[in-house]
Design an enzyme around this catalytic site. Structure first.
Site, short mmCIF file in Angstrom:
data_model
loop_
_atom_site.label_atom_id
_atom_site.label_comp_id
_atom_site.label_asym_id
_atom_site.label_seq_id
_atom_site.Cartn_x
_atom_site.Cartn_y
_atom_site.Cartn_z
N ARG A 152 0.85 -1.18 0.00
CA ARG A 152 0.00 0.00 0.00
C ARG A 152 0.89 1.24 0.00
NH1 ARG A 152 -3.16 -3.03 -1.45
NH2 ARG A 152 -5.19 -3.65 -0.58
N HIS A 173 0.90 -0.20 -10.38
CA HIS A 173 -0.04 -1.01 -9.60
C HIS A 173 -0.42 -2.29 -10.35
CE1 HIS A 173 -3.18 -0.66 -6.16
NE2 HIS A 173 -2.89 -1.92 -6.40
#
Length: 310
Positions: free
Chosen positions: A225, A273
């Protein structure tokens, strides 16, 4: 009486998931009606993603559970209108994808692949890397994804240390926990992998103080994250030579803004990502298994602890 399953995610995903959910629910012996629109008081389960637009769960008076398509639940865990069980996505497709990405980038750092790829000056400079057992890798976060990555790296003979909030036992991995364990884990981390959840307790887990505990020149890999890292502190650590390089797949703001210093920094590799994603074929199986469990009165798997945020 059939259960009603509301699909609340990006509309483009509905044609992909509808036949899979239909198939796996039938195989599980669950009679169900699936759709993207129901009267809220008629819905039994919500298959959910934060980008589906659903924010207020209070009208869903018959709701039994919300089944997330995402591994991270930080965008919903603190929703006060959600009072039923929340289940996060843990499936073997997502886990395998993350494991492959992590192992690939650990090997990239271990073998010095970046240096070899960029050498174009005709200089013959043989410099073989050490064997894996001589390379110390640390994984922060030993949930399903972290444990899978730790096991895979240990199977390649890397010296693997893992840290988690609570005690874990993984064969071939030195498992540490608690504040003292974190300091020890970081002190060993020639290559550090971040797979912690995004919670108030983990924000800025890598900051000026914890970065200073790493061996000088350590490499960092973050597919977890974005908020796990204090970006300013990491940039300072590059400039001081404390951190040698970082491969970052997740960020506080995504897409990463064009003017962000990470893009042009020589010590950073940005990936968009892509470390892993929910695979519909395997995710649908997990969703349907939890619906089967709910209808059979069995405990849900991968139930979120709302107090902890994961």
């Amino acid at each position: 009486m059939p259960v009603n399953v509301l699909f609340s995610a990006r509309p483009a995903l509905w044609p992909v998931y509808e036949p899979l959910l239909t198939r796996y629910l039938a195989e599980a012996g669950v009679e169900a009606r699936l759709g993207t629109e129901f009267d809220p008081d008629q819905v039994d389960y919500v298959v959910y993603a934060p980008n589906g637009g659903l924010l207020d769960f209070s009208p869903f008076t018959r709701l039994k559970a919300v089944l997330s398509l995402w591994a991270g639940v930080e965008k919903i865990a603190d929703n006060d209108t959600l009072t039923v069980p929340l289940v996060r996505m843990v499936d073997h497709g997502l886990t395998q994808g993350m494991t492959e990405w992590v192992v690939g980038h650990v090997l990239r750092y271990h073998l010095g692949m970046d240096r070899h790829i960029t050498i174009q000056d005709g200089v013959w400079a043989p410099d073989a890397p050490p064997l894996a057992q001589e390379r110390k890798v640390c994984i922060l976060g030993l949930g399903a994804l972290g444990e899978a990555a730790a096991r895979a790296l240990a199977s390649l003979n890397f010296t693997v240390t893992g840290w988690s909030r609570t005690a874990k036992d993984i064969p071939g991995v030195t498992c540490l926990h608690g504040p003292d364990g974190l300091r020890e884990a970081l002190s060993r981390a020639e290559i550090l992998v971040l797979l912690l959840p995004d919670t108030a307790a983990t924000e800025n887990a890598l900051n000026a103080d914890t970065l200073a505990l790493l061996p000088k020149g350590a490499r960092i890999i973050n597919p977890g994250r974005g908020p796990l890292i204090d970006d300013d502190a990491l940039l300072d650590a590059f400039n001081a030579g404390q951190v040698g390089h970082a491969t970052l797949d997740v960020f506080r703001v995504e897409p990463l803004p064009p003017d962000h210093p990470y893009w042009a920094h020589p010590n950073v590799t940005v990936t968009p990502h892509i470390a892993s994603e929910t695979r519909p074929a395997t995710a649908a199986q997990v969703i349907c298994e939890n619906i089967r469990r709910g209808e059979a009165g069995e405990p849900f798997v991968h139930l979120v602890d709302r107090a902890l945020g994961y």
